[in-house]
Motif scaffolding. Structure first.
Motif, PDB file in Angstrom:
ATOM      1  N   LEU A   2      12.490   3.806   1.888  1.00  0.00           N
ATOM      2  CA  LEU A   2      11.971   3.414   0.589  1.00  0.00           C
ATOM      3  C   LEU A   2      12.117   4.509  -0.467  1.00  0.00           C
ATOM      4  N   LEU A   3      11.914   5.756  -0.074  1.00  0.00           N
ATOM      5  CA  LEU A   3      11.890   6.836  -1.062  1.00  0.00           C
ATOM      6  C   LEU A   3      13.244   7.508  -1.247  1.00  0.00           C
ATOM      7  N   ASN A   4      14.168   7.254  -0.322  1.00  0.00           N
ATOM      8  CA  ASN A   4      15.454   7.942  -0.361  1.00  0.00           C
ATOM      9  C   ASN A   4      15.295   9.448  -0.303  1.00  0.00           C
ATOM     10  N   ILE A   5      14.258   9.883   0.380  1.00  0.00           N
ATOM     11  CA  ILE A   5      14.004  11.312   0.495  1.00  0.00           C
ATOM     12  C   ILE A   5      13.835  11.653   1.962  1.00  0.00           C
ATOM     13  N   LEU A  38       8.396  -4.583   1.980  1.00  0.00           N
ATOM     14  CA  LEU A  38       8.911  -3.241   2.191  1.00  0.00           C
ATOM     15  C   LEU A  38      10.421  -3.271   2.402  1.00  0.00           C
ATOM     16  N   ARG A  39      10.843  -4.188   3.277  1.00  0.00           N
ATOM     17  CA  ARG A  39      12.284  -4.271   3.552  1.00  0.00           C
ATOM     18  C   ARG A  39      13.049  -4.697   2.307  1.00  0.00           C
ATOM     19  N   ALA A  40      12.441  -5.621   1.556  1.00  0.00           N
ATOM     20  CA  ALA A  40      13.104  -6.073   0.333  1.00  0.00           C
ATOM     21  C   ALA A  40      13.245  -4.918  -0.660  1.00  0.00           C
ATOM     22  N   ALA A  41      12.164  -4.116  -0.780  1.00  0.00           N
ATOM     23  CA  ALA A  41      12.205  -2.998  -1.735  1.00  0.00           C
ATOM     24  C   ALA A  41      13.201  -1.939  -1.286  1.00  0.00           C
ATOM     25  N   THR A  42      13.399  -1.814   0.026  1.00  0.00           N
ATOM     26  CA  THR A  42      14.397  -0.882   0.519  1.00  0.00           C
ATOM     27  C   THR A  42      15.786  -1.291   0.051  1.00  0.00           C
ATOM     28  N   GLU A  43      16.017  -2.616   0.050  1.00  0.00           N
ATOM     29  CA  GLU A  43      17.331  -3.097  -0.382  1.00  0.00           C
ATOM     30  C   GLU A  43      17.479  -3.020  -1.906  1.00  0.00           C
ATOM     31  N   ARG A  44      16.547  -3.649  -2.617  1.00  0.00           N
ATOM     32  CA  ARG A  44      16.669  -3.744  -4.078  1.00  0.00           C
ATOM     33  C   ARG A  44      15.298  -3.616  -4.717  1.00  0.00           C
ATOM     34  N   ALA A  45      14.910  -2.401  -5.050  1.00  0.00           N
ATOM     35  CA  ALA A  45      13.554  -2.158  -5.550  1.00  0.00           C
ATOM     36  C   ALA A  45      13.313  -2.867  -6.882  1.00  0.00           C
ATOM     37  N   GLU A  46      14.323  -2.868  -7.777  1.00  0.00           N
ATOM     38  CA  GLU A  46      14.106  -3.449  -9.107  1.00  0.00           C
ATOM     39  C   GLU A  46      13.779  -4.938  -8.995  1.00  0.00           C
ATOM     40  N   LEU A  47      14.504  -5.601  -8.106  1.00  0.00           N
ATOM     41  CA  LEU A  47      14.337  -7.043  -7.962  1.00  0.00           C
ATOM     42  C   LEU A  47      12.942  -7.365  -7.442  1.00  0.00           C
ATOM     43  N   VAL A  48      12.476  -6.560  -6.463  1.00  0.00           N
ATOM     44  CA  VAL A  48      11.141  -6.785  -5.914  1.00  0.00           C
ATOM     45  C   VAL A  48      10.092  -6.576  -6.992  1.00  0.00           C
ATOM     46  N   GLN A  49      10.313  -5.566  -7.814  1.00  0.00           N
ATOM     47  CA  GLN A  49       9.386  -5.292  -8.911  1.00  0.00           C
ATOM     48  C   GLN A  49       9.366  -6.466  -9.897  1.00  0.00           C
ATOM     49  N   ALA A  50      10.537  -7.050 -10.107  1.00  0.00           N
ATOM     50  CA  ALA A  50      10.634  -8.178 -11.025  1.00  0.00           C
ATOM     51  C   ALA A  50       9.825  -9.365 -10.517  1.00  0.00           C
ATOM     52  N   PHE A  51       9.602  -9.454  -9.218  1.00  0.00           N
ATOM     53  CA  PHE A  51       8.790 -10.534  -8.658  1.00  0.00           C
ATOM     54  C   PHE A  51       7.296 -10.221  -8.741  1.00  0.00           C
ATOM     55  N   GLY A  61      19.080   3.467   9.921  1.00  0.00           N
ATOM     56  CA  GLY A  61      19.132   2.075   9.494  1.00  0.00           C
ATOM     57  C   GLY A  61      18.142   1.176  10.203  1.00  0.00           C
ATOM     58  N   SER A  62      17.771   1.515  11.431  1.00  0.00           N
ATOM     59  CA  SER A  62      16.991   0.567  12.210  1.00  0.00           C
ATOM     60  C   SER A  62      15.731   1.220  12.763  1.00  0.00           C
ATOM     61  N   ILE A  63      14.596   0.507  12.604  1.00  0.00           N
ATOM     62  CA  ILE A  63      13.306   1.025  13.066  1.00  0.00           C
ATOM     63  C   ILE A  63      13.289   1.081  14.596  1.00  0.00           C
TER      64      ILE A  63
END
Lengths: 294, 331
Positions: free
Chosen positions: A39-42, A177-190, A244-246
C-alpha cells in the motif's frame, strides 16, 4: 528411529524445530513488510527496530506495570502499532510522491534513532524475559523433547499469519486494501478514505512486527540489536519470495527457516549464509522471486 | 519506479549540454577543485594527519558510492562489503605476502572490483528497492564469510599490518609520508570518477538514471552499463578500504558490517547525491562528527539517524547541492 541419514534423530528434529521458529519470525516480519510495501510503496527499514520495540514493550509491561506475557501479547502490538501510526503521520506520509528510495532512507534513519535510544537506555547486553508459567516445561513426543513455548511460538505465528491472510483475502476491508494497492485514486473516488487506510495499514504492519517481538522475547534475550540482525535476513526472504503474494511470503518465511535449520545439521558452516545463497540462485533462475510478479 | 520524481531531484540533469572548462570542470567546479587541492596540501599541518587520512579514505569511498547512486541511480546498500574486503586483502597482502603498499592497494581494488562483478551481476537483475535489498543481503553474506574465513582473523581482524615501503624504497612509517600517498590516491580516484562521469560512458549512465526504458529504446544495453558502473564503483571502494587498512594497520569486521554501508549512504546524502564534491564534504561532516562526538556513545547513532531523517524530509539536495542551488552553479 535413532538416526536419519546418519544424523541422530533428536538433533535433527531439534534443529528442525529451531528452524521452524526462525521461519515463524521470518514469515511474520516479511508479511508485515509485504503488507506495508503493497500500500505504501515503502520498504519499512524500521521494521527490525519495531520488532525490537515489541520485545521491549513486553519487558517494560512486566517490569514497570507488572503485566505478564498474555497482557503483553495484546498490549505491546497496540502500543508499538500506535507509535508506528505517529511515525507515518509525522514523517513517512510526506514522502509518497517521491522515489521509493527516500522512504527507505527515512525509515533507516528512524530505525537508527530508535535503536540508539534503546541502547542508551538499556545497554546492549540484553535483558531476560521469562517464559510464562503456562508455557514452560516440555512435552515428550517420543522421538524428542519439545519445549512447550517453542511449539507455542510456531502455532501462534501460524495463527497470526493465517489471520492476516484471511483478513486481506476474505474480508471487505481486505478487498478495499487490495483495490487500493492496485489503484489508490480509483478507490478514493469511491469514497474510501485512502490516506487513513494507509496510516492504519502501516500501524497494522508495525503491530505484526511487535507481536513477533513479544513472541521472541522469551526465546532471545531482549536487546536493542535483536531486530537489526534479523531484518537483513528478512530482506533476503522478501527478495526470494517476492512481495506480490501474502501467502507466498508466509510459505517462503517458514520454508527458509526450515532450510536454515537443516543446514545447521548437515553443513553448519553455511548456516549463516544459506539464505543469501538461495537468494542468489533464485535471482538467477527467477528474478521476480518465487511468488512475485515481474 | 515512480516517474514523477527521480531520486536525484537536483538540477544536474541537463544531459548533453556541457559548459566549457578545463578537463570537463566548469568554472565553479574548477574553483572548488583548487580549494580542495589547497586543503589537501595544508590540512596535515593544521589537523592530525591520521584523522585527515581517515577522512580521505571515507571521502573516496563515498565518491565511489556516489558514482552509482548519483549518476546511475543505483542504490547499493552493501558497499561496506567491497570497502571492507579491499581492506582485508590489502592487509593480508601487506602482512602475509609482504607486498609493497602500492601493490597492496591495487590488490584491494582488484578484489573489490572482482567481488563487484559477482554482486553486480546478481543485483542488476532487479531494480529500485529490490536492488537495495539484494546488495544489502549479499553484503551480509560477505560479512558472515569474513567472520568465518581463517585469513580475516574473525573477531580479532588482521592486526599489526606494516605500512611497508612505497615501491620498495620509501618508508611509509611516518604519518606525513603516508599522508601524501593517501592524498595522491584520493586525488587520483577523485579525478578518475570525474573522468568517468564526463566520458561518453558517463553520459549513458546519466541517461539510465533519468529514464532507463528510453535509454534501452535508444539501443543501449543498459544492464551492461549498470554492471560496469557497479564494478568501477566497487573497485574504487576496495581501493579506499585498502588505503584505510594501511593507514591504521588493522582490518576488522567493522569495515564490512552493515552499519558501514549505512554510513556511506549518509555521507553521500549529507554532501549531496549526484554532486562531484558532495561526498567529500559529507564524509568530512560524518567522520568529523564521529571524531568529536565519540564520547557520546550510542547517541552518535541517534544523531546519525536524525540527520538521515532531516536530509530526507527537508534537505534532499545535501550541503553541496544546496550551495550549488543557492549560487545557481553545478558543483
Amino acid at each position: 528411529m535413532d538416526e536419519i541419514f546418519g544424523i541422530p534423530a533428536p538433533l535433527l528434529f531439534g534443529q528442525l524445530l529451531l528452524g521452524l521458529i526462525n521461519g515463524a519470525f521470518y514469515a511474520m516480519l516479511s508479511l508485515g513488510l509485504a503488507v506495508i510495501f503493497g500500500l505504501l510503496n515503502i520498504i519499512n527499514f524500521t521494521h527490525g527496530a519495531q520488532f525490537m520495540m515489541g520485545a521491549f514493550a513486553a519487558w517494560m509491561l512486566l517490569a514497570w506495570a507488572g503485566l505478564g506475557y498474555w497482557w503483553a501479547l495484546v498490549l505491546a502490538p497496540i502500543i508499538v502499532g500506535f507509535t508506528g501510526i505517529i511515525l507515518e503521520k509525522l514523517f513517512i506520509s510526506r514522502l509518497y510522491k517521491l522515489d521509493h528510495l527516500y522512504g527507505l532512507l527515512l525509515t533507516l534513519g528512524l530505525g537508527l534513532i530508535i535503536e540508539g535510544v534503546f541502547r542508551n537506555q538499556f545497554g546492549s547486553s540484553g535483558l531476560p524475559y521469562r517464559i510464562p508459567a503456562e508455557l514452560s516445561g516440555a512435552w515428550d513426543l517420543g522421538f524428542m523433547y519439545m519445549p512447550i513455548y517453542r511449539g507455542w511460538v510456531v502455532v501462534a505465528a501460524l495463527f497470526f499469519c493465517i489471520s492476516t491472510w484471511l483478513i486481506i483475502e476474505k474480508t471487505r476491508l481486505g478487498a478495499y486494501l487490495r483495490a487500493a494497492t492496485e489503484r489508490a485514486e480509483l478507490v478514493q473516488a469511491f469514497g474510501i478514505n485512502v490516506p487513513r487506510m494507509i496510516t492504519l495499514t502501516y500501524g497494522a504492519g508495525v503491530a505484526l512486527a511487535a507481536v513477533a517481538g513479544v513472541l521472541a522475547a522469551p526465546i532471545y534475550s531482549v536487546n536493542p540489536q535483536m531486530g537489526s540482525n534479523l531484518i537483513i535476513v528478512v530482506f533476503a526472504v522478501v527478495v526470494i519470495g517476492g512481495m506480490g503474494s501474502i501467502l507466498g511470503s508466509i510459505i517462503t518465511g517458514f520454508g527458509l527457516g526450515i532450510v536454515e535449520g537443516l543446514t545447521k545439521v548437515f553443513y553448519p558452516e553455511a548456516s549463516a549464509t544459506v539464505i543469501f545463497v538461495i537468494m542468489a540462485i533464485v535471482l538467477l533462475a527467477r528474478p521476480a522471486g518465487l511468488f512475485g510478479r515481474a | 519506479m515512480s516517474s514523477e520524481t527521480t531520486l536525484t531531484a537536483i538540477p544536474t540533469g541537463v544531459v548533453g549540454k556541457q559548459a566549457p572548462g578545463i578537463w570537463g570542470f566548469n568554472g565553479s567546479q574548477l574553483i572548488a577543485l583548487l580549494l580542495l587541492v589547497a586543503a589537501l596540501g595544508l590540512a596535515p599541518f593544521f589537523l592530525y594527519p591520521v584523522f585527515v587520512m581517515k577522512l580521505l579514505c571515507f571521502a573516496l569511498f563515498a565518491c565511489a558510492f556516489n558514482l552509482l547512486i548519483g549518476y546511475v541511480g543505483l542504490m547499493s546498500f552493501g558497499h561496506a562489503a567491497y570497502f571492507g574486503m579491499g581492506g582485508y586483502i590489502a592487509g593480508h597482502a601487506a602482512k602475509v605476502w609482504g607486498l609493497t603498499p602500492e601493490l597492496s592497494i591495487i590488490a584491494g581494488g582488484l578484489v573489490g572490483a572482482g567481488l563487484g562483478v559477482l554482486g553486480g551481476w546478481l543485483a542488476i537483475r532487479r531494480q529500485g528497492i529490490y536492488f537495495a535489498m539484494i546488495t544489502m543481503a549479499l553484503a551480509q553474506m560477505v560479512y558472515f564469510f569474513c567472520v568465518q574465513a581463517p585469513f580475516t582473523g574473525g573477531e580479532d581482524g588482521i592486526q599489526a599490518i606494516p605500512r611497508g615501503k612505497l615501491f620498495g624504497v620509501i618508508s611509509m612509517d611516518s604519518d606525513m609520508a603516508m599522508y601524501w600517498l593517501v592524498a595522491v590516491v584520493f586525488l587520483m580516484g577523485f579525478m578518475f570518477i570525474h573522468r568517468i562521469i564526463h566520458s561518453p560512458f558517463g553520459q549513458v549512465m546519466k541517461a539510465i538514471r533519468e529514464n532507463e526504458p528510453r535509454t534501452t529504446s535508444l539501443g543501449y544495453r543498459t544492464d551492461d552499463y549498470k554492471l560496469v558502473a557497479f564494478i568501477l564503483s566497487c573497485g574504487l571502494a576496495g581501493v579506499a578500504g585498502a588505503v584505510k587498512t594501511l593507514v591504521f594497520g588493522i582490518a576488522t569486521l567493522t569495515d564490512v558490517h552493515f552499519s558501514m554501508s549505512g554510513e556511506v549512504v549518509l555521507m553521500t546524502l549529507v554532501g549531496g547525491l549526484g554532486t562531484i564534491f558532495g561526498p567529500v564534504i559529507g564524509a568530512a561532516v560524518v567522520v568529523g562528527m564521529q571524531n568529536y562526538l565519540a564520547e557520546m556513545g550510542a547517541w552518535v547513532t541517534v544523531i546519525q539517524g536524525g540527520i538521515f531523517v532531516a536530509c530526507v524530509l527537508a534537505f534532499r539536495r545535501g550541503i553541496v547541492g544546496e550551495i550549488g542551488n543557492l549560487f545557481k552553479v553545478k558543483l
